[in-house]
Design an enzyme around this catalytic site. Sequence first.
Site, mmCIF file in Angstrom:
data_model
loop_
_atom_site.group_PDB
_atom_site.id
_atom_site.type_symbol
_atom_site.label_atom_id
_atom_site.label_comp_id
_atom_site.label_asym_id
_atom_site.label_seq_id
_atom_site.Cartn_x
_atom_site.Cartn_y
_atom_site.Cartn_z
ATOM 1 N N GLY A 23 20.300 -31.633 -20.290
ATOM 2 C CA GLY A 23 19.680 -30.456 -20.889
ATOM 3 C C GLY A 23 19.136 -30.617 -22.296
ATOM 4 N N LYS A 99 15.615 -31.109 -8.045
ATOM 5 C CA LYS A 99 15.284 -30.626 -6.699
ATOM 6 C C LYS A 99 13.776 -30.363 -6.653
ATOM 7 C CE LYS A 99 19.369 -30.071 -4.652
ATOM 8 N NZ LYS A 99 20.153 -31.014 -5.439
ATOM 9 N N ILE A 100 13.207 -30.597 -5.495
ATOM 10 C CA ILE A 100 11.765 -30.345 -5.357
ATOM 11 C C ILE A 100 11.560 -28.919 -4.843
ATOM 12 C CG2 ILE A 100 9.652 -31.051 -4.149
ATOM 13 C CD1 ILE A 100 10.851 -33.903 -4.108
ATOM 14 N N ASN A 115 6.448 -28.578 -15.675
ATOM 15 C CA ASN A 115 7.491 -29.597 -15.547
ATOM 16 C C ASN A 115 7.260 -30.689 -16.590
ATOM 17 O OD1 ASN A 115 9.595 -31.174 -14.305
ATOM 18 N ND2 ASN A 115 8.014 -32.398 -13.299
ATOM 19 N N HIS A 117 7.848 -34.829 -17.100
ATOM 20 C CA HIS A 117 8.106 -36.025 -16.298
ATOM 21 C C HIS A 117 8.090 -37.261 -17.204
ATOM 22 C CE1 HIS A 117 8.241 -38.346 -12.613
ATOM 23 N NE2 HIS A 117 7.341 -39.151 -13.137
HETATM 24 C C1 GAR Z 1 14.063 -36.072 -18.586
HETATM 25 O O1 GAR Z 1 13.798 -37.403 -18.892
HETATM 26 C C2 GAR Z 1 12.993 -35.533 -17.668
HETATM 27 O O2 GAR Z 1 11.713 -36.005 -17.944
HETATM 28 C C3 GAR Z 1 13.470 -36.038 -16.341
HETATM 29 O O3 GAR Z 1 14.872 -35.839 -16.378
HETATM 30 C C4 GAR Z 1 15.321 -35.972 -17.722
HETATM 31 C C5 GAR Z 1 16.151 -34.767 -18.079
HETATM 32 O O4 GAR Z 1 16.720 -34.919 -19.353
HETATM 33 N N1 GAR Z 1 12.853 -35.325 -15.268
HETATM 34 C C6 GAR Z 1 12.508 -35.914 -14.131
HETATM 35 O O5 GAR Z 1 12.700 -37.088 -13.904
HETATM 36 C C7 GAR Z 1 11.870 -34.994 -13.128
HETATM 37 N N2 GAR Z 1 11.136 -35.718 -12.181
HETATM 38 P P1 GAR Z 1 17.393 -33.691 -20.097
HETATM 39 O O6 GAR Z 1 18.360 -33.064 -19.084
HETATM 40 O O7 GAR Z 1 18.132 -34.292 -21.256
HETATM 41 O O8 GAR Z 1 16.320 -32.729 -20.497
#
Ligand code: GAR
Length: 195
Positions: A23, A99-100, A115, A117
């Site tokens: 988060g 989740k998608i 989103n 990425h």
């Molecule tokens: C982040 O790196 C985000 O870009 C990635 O998960 C991580 C969450 O970090 N999201 C994906 O890979 C979605 N496809 P966080 O919980 O510290 O924000």
Amino acid sequence: MKKVKSKVYSKKIRSAVFISGRGTNFKSLVDFSKKKYSPINIKLLITDNKKAKGIIFAKKNNIKFKYFNYKNSHRSETKILKLLKKNNINFIMLAGFMKILSEKFIKKFNKKIVNIHPSLLPKYKGLNTHQKVLKNKDKFSGCTVHFVSKKLDSGKIILQKRVKVFRKDNKLKLQKRILKIENKIYPLAIKKIFS
Ligand code: GAR
């Protein structure tokens, strides 16, 4: 990084953030939402992980949160849509939500969903982006904030930032460096959408 013009919003957009874990992006969005020039007000945190660290931060900040077990994703999505409606949510930010969302959900919400990425989309959609970058010996990686469309990680790009890949990088080092940039560009992308 290009500066995005600041504007003061008298009525902020009621928003929800979806997370699955740590988060850090959620935290950076909440910090941003408290600024007077932020267009959003985060009213709800949705998670598919009871132990998501972001829940602690939500509690500290008096943000309502709700866990959905996703044993049956259709049922969970129906419940989420109801909750979004009940809370008058008009904007969703996915921040490490693993989740998608179904096409039906995206259509039914019919409002904005964005989103973040951890790659330079359209390169490396899906999972394990950092491993792919290292395996291919790319000189740059980065992160992208984009609108969510029915095709995975393929919606219109809002903001993207490049990060240099060093020869000594491993997955963890690269991931950490990119995450720091993610935390910076996510709020900037939100500002850009509503400016
Ligand atoms: C982040 O790196 C985000 O870009 C990635 O998960 C991580 C969450 O970090 N999201 C994906 O890979 C979605 N496809 P966080 O919980 O510290 O924000």
